[in-house]
Design a protein around this motif. Sequence first.
Motif, PDB file in Angstrom:
ATOM      1  N   SER A  81      11.828  10.407  -3.289  1.00  0.00           N
ATOM      2  CA  SER A  81      11.699   9.519  -4.451  1.00  0.00           C
ATOM      3  C   SER A  81      11.689   8.327  -4.548  1.00  0.00           C
ATOM      4  N   LEU A  82      11.114   7.291  -5.237  1.00  0.00           N
ATOM      5  CA  LEU A  82      10.650   6.011  -5.064  1.00  0.00           C
ATOM      6  C   LEU A  82      10.956   5.729  -6.781  1.00  0.00           C
ATOM      7  N   ARG A  83      12.174   4.558  -6.299  1.00  0.00           N
ATOM      8  CA  ARG A  83      13.289   3.968  -7.188  1.00  0.00           C
ATOM      9  C   ARG A  83      12.843   2.821  -7.584  1.00  0.00           C
ATOM     10  N   ARG A  84      12.050   1.958  -8.230  1.00  0.00           N
ATOM     11  CA  ARG A  84      12.648   0.547  -7.957  1.00  0.00           C
ATOM     12  C   ARG A  84      12.246  -0.547  -6.859  1.00  0.00           C
ATOM     13  N   GLY A  85      11.170   0.830  -6.080  1.00  0.00           N
ATOM     14  CA  GLY A  85      10.292   0.149  -4.843  1.00  0.00           C
ATOM     15  C   GLY A  85      11.559   0.790  -3.857  1.00  0.00           C
ATOM     16  N   VAL A  86      12.037   1.549  -3.719  1.00  0.00           N
ATOM     17  CA  VAL A  86      13.204   1.816  -2.951  1.00  0.00           C
ATOM     18  C   VAL A  86      12.977   3.765  -2.713  1.00  0.00           C
ATOM     19  N   LEU A  87      12.213   3.493  -1.259  1.00  0.00           N
ATOM     20  CA  LEU A  87      11.801   5.164  -0.913  1.00  0.00           C
ATOM     21  C   LEU A  87      13.577   5.730  -0.716  1.00  0.00           C
ATOM     22  N   GLN A  88      13.939   6.893  -0.815  1.00  0.00           N
ATOM     23  CA  GLN A  88      14.267   7.630  -0.133  1.00  0.00           C
ATOM     24  C   GLN A  88      14.296   9.103  -0.139  1.00  0.00           C
ATOM     25  N   GLU A  89      15.093   9.328   1.177  1.00  0.00           N
ATOM     26  CA  GLU A  89      14.346  11.060   1.468  1.00  0.00           C
ATOM     27  C   GLU A  89      15.385  11.518   1.531  1.00  0.00           C
ATOM     28  N   ARG A  90      15.824  12.389   0.588  1.00  0.00           N
ATOM     29  CA  ARG A  90      16.553  13.492   0.860  1.00  0.00           C
ATOM     30  C   ARG A  90      16.708  14.610   1.948  1.00  0.00           C
ATOM     31  N   PHE A  91      15.015  15.519   2.059  1.00  0.00           N
ATOM     32  CA  PHE A  91      14.590  16.309   2.680  1.00  0.00           C
ATOM     33  C   PHE A  91      13.197  16.627   2.735  1.00  0.00           C
ATOM     34  N   GLY A  92      12.915  16.971   4.089  1.00  0.00           N
ATOM     35  CA  GLY A  92      11.443  16.459   3.877  1.00  0.00           C
ATOM     36  C   GLY A  92      11.265  14.924   4.877  1.00  0.00           C
ATOM     37  N   LEU A  93       9.867  14.896   4.316  1.00  0.00           N
ATOM     38  CA  LEU A  93       8.705  13.245   4.551  1.00  0.00           C
ATOM     39  C   LEU A  93       7.187  13.955   4.229  1.00  0.00           C
ATOM     40  N   CYS A  94       7.374  12.733   3.711  1.00  0.00           N
ATOM     41  CA  CYS A  94       5.454  12.988   3.790  1.00  0.00           C
ATOM     42  C   CYS A  94       4.381  11.364   4.035  1.00  0.00           C
ATOM     43  N   ASP A  95       3.200  12.173   4.700  1.00  0.00           N
ATOM     44  CA  ASP A  95       2.790  10.736   5.486  1.00  0.00           C
ATOM     45  C   ASP A  95       1.664  10.732   3.663  1.00  0.00           C
ATOM     46  N   THR A  96       1.536   9.632   2.629  1.00  0.00           N
ATOM     47  CA  THR A  96       0.674   9.731   1.358  1.00  0.00           C
ATOM     48  C   THR A  96      -0.868   9.030   1.856  1.00  0.00           C
ATOM     49  N   ASP A  97      -1.392   9.152   2.815  1.00  0.00           N
ATOM     50  CA  ASP A  97      -2.879   7.842   3.242  1.00  0.00           C
ATOM     51  C   ASP A  97      -2.728   8.851   4.644  1.00  0.00           C
ATOM     52  N   LEU A  98      -3.793   9.813   4.713  1.00  0.00           N
ATOM     53  CA  LEU A  98      -4.177  10.282   5.536  1.00  0.00           C
ATOM     54  C   LEU A  98      -4.801  10.040   7.066  1.00  0.00           C
ATOM     55  N   SER A  99      -5.893   8.923   5.787  1.00  0.00           N
ATOM     56  CA  SER A  99      -7.028   8.496   6.833  1.00  0.00           C
ATOM     57  C   SER A  99      -6.498   7.264   7.844  1.00  0.00           C
ATOM     58  N   THR A 100      -4.918   6.689   7.268  1.00  0.00           N
ATOM     59  CA  THR A 100      -5.116   5.852   7.775  1.00  0.00           C
ATOM     60  C   THR A 100      -3.686   6.616   9.670  1.00  0.00           C
ATOM     61  N   GLU A 101      -4.039   5.755  10.665  1.00  0.00           N
ATOM     62  CA  GLU A 101      -2.803   6.375  11.714  1.00  0.00           C
ATOM     63  C   GLU A 101      -2.096   5.846  11.563  1.00  0.00           C
ATOM     64  N   GLY A 102      -1.168   6.573  12.668  1.00  0.00           N
ATOM     65  CA  GLY A 102       0.716   6.602  11.797  1.00  0.00           C
ATOM     66  C   GLY A 102       0.521   6.824  10.867  1.00  0.00           C
ATOM     67  N   ALA A 103       1.829   7.925  10.258  1.00  0.00           N
ATOM     68  CA  ALA A 103       2.987   8.081   8.950  1.00  0.00           C
ATOM     69  C   ALA A 103       2.937   6.805   7.960  1.00  0.00           C
ATOM     70  N   GLN A 104       2.466   7.076   7.037  1.00  0.00           N
ATOM     71  CA  GLN A 104       1.965   6.052   6.274  1.00  0.00           C
ATOM     72  C   GLN A 104       3.368   7.075   4.716  1.00  0.00           C
ATOM     73  N   GLN A 105       4.523   6.762   4.932  1.00  0.00           N
ATOM     74  CA  GLN A 105       5.887   7.578   4.408  1.00  0.00           C
ATOM     75  C   GLN A 105       5.611   7.151   2.339  1.00  0.00           C
ATOM     76  N   GLY A 106       6.129   7.508   2.030  1.00  0.00           N
ATOM     77  CA  GLY A 106       6.203   8.097   0.477  1.00  0.00           C
ATOM     78  C   GLY A 106       6.267   8.700   0.122  1.00  0.00           C
ATOM     79  N   VAL A 107       5.878   8.580  -1.444  1.00  0.00           N
ATOM     80  CA  VAL A 107       6.237   9.930  -3.152  1.00  0.00           C
ATOM     81  C   VAL A 107       4.121  10.146  -2.763  1.00  0.00           C
ATOM     82  N   PRO A 108       3.505  11.065  -2.609  1.00  0.00           N
ATOM     83  CA  PRO A 108       2.665  11.148  -2.787  1.00  0.00           C
ATOM     84  C   PRO A 108       2.228  10.475  -3.881  1.00  0.00           C
ATOM     85  N   ALA A 109       0.518  10.759  -4.602  1.00  0.00           N
ATOM     86  CA  ALA A 109      -0.019  10.025  -5.610  1.00  0.00           C
ATOM     87  C   ALA A 109      -0.709  11.410  -6.176  1.00  0.00           C
ATOM     88  N   VAL A 110      -0.069  12.495  -6.474  1.00  0.00           N
ATOM     89  CA  VAL A 110      -0.707  13.988  -6.887  1.00  0.00           C
ATOM     90  C   VAL A 110      -1.225  13.335  -8.581  1.00  0.00           C
TER      91      VAL A 110
END
Length: 208
Positions: A157-186
């Motif tokens: 979840s992303l609440r007021r700009g703060v990322l919270q990862e309770r379970f798992g993690l997501c790389d939201t930008d596969l075009s950029t090198e390295g993991a860009q952790q965040g909430v996917p823009a589905v």
Amino acid sequence: MNKCFKTLSGPVAILLATLCATPGLASQDERGGAENESHASGSDHHSGNPSDDSQGHSDGKTALAATLGGTVQAGASGRVKLRQQTRATRFEAELRIPLPADALAIPDRAAAETATLSLTLSHADGTAYAECDFDLTKTKRNKRSGLVKAEYKIQISLRRGVLQERFGLCDTDLSTEGAQQGVPAVQAGDSATVTTDTNGAAFLQGAF
């Protein structure tokens, strides 16, 4: 002398005749009542239906969900959902896999704990834009059937700009090198695919 008092005589008759002849004295209460009714009806005219003002307003919420299914592994199922509000965005995914899962090369609990299950999100044109890894949250045996199921989850979840990862993690930008952790823009029309590193099988799919 006024005819309404023609049966009277003397000074009293003259006084009463004068009062009777004065216009409007006897009808002031009637006019006042009519005026009050006019004001009341005017008040009703200006009081609009309060529900009309609320029509067409959005509650600021967005919800997308995809049910995951497939024929590779019998009994495997999953669901992915995104809930976006004004101040918070929540992304969740859940998998249930029966053990042993022979088609996935996951024979038991020990293998379920070491397996890496991934969720790939793609746009409608097939371009993958995000990839997430699940966490194994529990394995549960059904007391009646004796069957065991492994449950995997992603909760970010992303609440007021703060990322919270309770379970798992997501790389939201596969075009950029390295993991860009965040909430996917589905977006509506996107697709989701689940794979396992045990044998590379893509065994669950769904669309938002």
